[in-house]
Design a protein around this motif. Structure first.
Motif, mmCIF file in Angstrom:
data_model
loop_
_atom_site.group_PDB
_atom_site.id
_atom_site.type_symbol
_atom_site.label_atom_id
_atom_site.label_comp_id
_atom_site.label_asym_id
_atom_site.label_seq_id
_atom_site.Cartn_x
_atom_site.Cartn_y
_atom_site.Cartn_z
ATOM 1 N N TYR A 149 0.822 -1.195 0.000
ATOM 2 C CA TYR A 149 0.000 0.000 0.000
ATOM 3 C C TYR A 149 0.864 1.255 0.000
ATOM 4 O O TYR A 149 2.032 1.235 0.393
ATOM 5 C CB TYR A 149 -0.922 0.013 1.230
ATOM 6 C CG TYR A 149 -1.909 -1.118 1.261
ATOM 7 C CD1 TYR A 149 -3.183 -0.976 0.729
ATOM 8 C CD2 TYR A 149 -1.549 -2.350 1.812
ATOM 9 C CE1 TYR A 149 -4.084 -2.021 0.759
ATOM 10 C CE2 TYR A 149 -2.447 -3.403 1.841
ATOM 11 C CZ TYR A 149 -3.716 -3.229 1.312
ATOM 12 O OH TYR A 149 -4.602 -4.265 1.331
ATOM 13 N N VAL A 151 0.726 5.075 1.521
ATOM 14 C CA VAL A 151 0.083 5.971 2.480
ATOM 15 C C VAL A 151 0.409 7.404 2.086
ATOM 16 O O VAL A 151 1.585 7.770 1.962
ATOM 17 C CB VAL A 151 0.555 5.675 3.910
ATOM 18 C CG1 VAL A 151 -0.103 6.637 4.901
ATOM 19 C CG2 VAL A 151 0.231 4.242 4.291
ATOM 20 N N LYS A 160 -4.641 8.793 3.783
ATOM 21 C CA LYS A 160 -5.335 7.636 3.231
ATOM 22 C C LYS A 160 -4.320 6.613 2.751
ATOM 23 O O LYS A 160 -3.148 6.941 2.488
ATOM 24 C CB LYS A 160 -6.275 8.029 2.100
ATOM 25 C CG LYS A 160 -5.603 8.447 0.804
ATOM 26 C CD LYS A 160 -6.646 8.679 -0.272
ATOM 27 C CE LYS A 160 -6.020 9.065 -1.600
ATOM 28 N NZ LYS A 160 -7.038 9.236 -2.654
ATOM 29 N N LYS A 161 -4.773 5.384 2.646
ATOM 30 C CA LYS A 161 -3.927 4.266 2.209
ATOM 31 C C LYS A 161 -4.546 3.643 0.973
ATOM 32 O O LYS A 161 -5.717 3.279 0.981
ATOM 33 C CB LYS A 161 -3.786 3.237 3.327
ATOM 34 C CG LYS A 161 -2.839 2.096 2.982
ATOM 35 C CD LYS A 161 -2.619 1.176 4.173
ATOM 36 C CE LYS A 161 -3.875 0.398 4.502
ATOM 37 N NZ LYS A 161 -3.634 -0.611 5.559
ATOM 38 N N ARG A 189 4.601 10.688 1.595
ATOM 39 C CA ARG A 189 4.101 9.372 1.215
ATOM 40 C C ARG A 189 4.940 8.319 1.918
ATOM 41 O O ARG A 189 6.130 8.519 2.202
ATOM 42 C CB ARG A 189 4.119 9.169 -0.297
ATOM 43 C CG ARG A 189 5.497 9.331 -0.955
ATOM 44 C CD ARG A 189 6.289 8.050 -1.005
ATOM 45 N NE ARG A 189 7.628 8.279 -1.524
ATOM 46 C CZ ARG A 189 8.673 7.542 -1.216
ATOM 47 N NH1 ARG A 189 8.554 6.545 -0.340
ATOM 48 N NH2 ARG A 189 9.860 7.782 -1.733
ATOM 49 N N ALA A 192 3.557 1.243 2.697
ATOM 50 C CA ALA A 192 3.065 0.475 3.839
ATOM 51 C C ALA A 192 3.129 -1.012 3.541
ATOM 52 O O ALA A 192 2.969 -1.442 2.392
ATOM 53 C CB ALA A 192 1.627 0.874 4.163
ATOM 54 N N SER A 215 -0.801 0.053 10.562
ATOM 55 C CA SER A 215 -1.407 -0.069 9.239
ATOM 56 C C SER A 215 -2.610 -0.988 9.324
ATOM 57 O O SER A 215 -2.480 -2.184 9.512
ATOM 58 C CB SER A 215 -0.384 -0.611 8.232
ATOM 59 O OG SER A 215 0.713 0.247 8.138
ATOM 60 N N CYS A 220 -7.753 2.082 4.137
ATOM 61 C CA CYS A 220 -7.622 1.885 2.692
ATOM 62 C C CYS A 220 -8.735 2.592 1.961
ATOM 63 O O CYS A 220 -9.914 2.449 2.283
ATOM 64 C CB CYS A 220 -7.630 0.404 2.365
ATOM 65 S SG CYS A 220 -7.354 0.049 0.638
#
Length: 221
Positions: A149, A151, A160-161, A189, A192, A215, A220
């Motif tokens: 992911y 982030v 947000k992820k 950024r 993750a 996390s 997400c």
């Protein structure tokens, strides 16, 4: 004379005649630019004023303790500073995230390979962005995995992820990240780990206090 020429040509045919090594046919393959570029390790350097350059990894070598080091980017503008130094290879994709929340994809081999002391080129010349728009961060990506992911954090505190796979099909105009507010001003950024991982990511505001956030899937988007 003609007989002598005929004799010499026959001798050359006997001495150097080999079967044809090429094959004639209609199944011609179209090669992409990446297939014609040698895959090699490189270093990507970006500055605060938006300059970027690529260096072969062998241009940088380990220095002994107490040495002066090697000069790099000696002709930088006043007030400019190195922001990111990233390791990648020429076949990777450089994910460029603008401060206004637009993602661009740039093959690493398209970043000009310059000398160690060169300033590089402006990212505005490599991406279809306005002169007033700036790239907040860049990230080399080898594979757009569904289990990894990204982030994203804005100046207003929005976070947000997003799965890295969501950035796999970026068109030339870029991919808008879809923030709820009009002016996101992306500032950071993080890459993750998978949602099943117990790892967490620290966030450090400007007031010297750090927050460690695990996390979790609900982040997400």
């Amino acid at each position: 004379m003609l007989a002598l020429i005929k004799e010499e040509l026959a001798l050359l045919k006997t001495k150097f005649a080999t079967p044809r090594r090429t094959r004639l046919g209609d199944d011609v393959k179209d090669f992409t630019d990446a297939e014609l570029i040698e895959e090699q390790h490189a270093v990507i350097i970006t500055t605060a004023d938006g300059f970027v350059k690529r260096l072969p990894l062998d241009e940088l070598s380990a220095q002994r303790r107490g040495t002066r080091g090697k000069a790099g980017m000696t002709n930088m503008r006043d007030g400019d500073a190195v922001m990111q130094v990233l390791h990648c290879n020429t076949h990777q994709t450089i994910l460029c995230l603008s401060a206004t929340g637009v993602a661009y994809a740039l093959p690493a081999y398209k970043i000009p390979c310059t000398s160690r002391t060169s300033r590089g080129v402006l990212l505005n010349q490599l991406l279809p962005i306005e002169a007033t728009e700036s790239i907040a961060t860049v990230l080399p990506v080898n594979e757009f995995s569904t289990s990894v992911y990204l982030v994203l954090l804005t100046r207003l505190g929005y976070i947000k992820k997003t799965p890295l796979h969501a950035f796999s099909k970026i068109t030339a105009p870029g991919l808008r990240l879809g923030w709820a507010h009009a002016h996101p001003r992306l500032i950071a950024r993080l890459r993750a780990p998978p949602a099943s991982s117990p790892a967490s990511r620290p966030l450090a505001p400007s007031r010297r206090r750090a927050l460690r956030r695990p996390s979790r899937p609900p982040l997400c988007r």
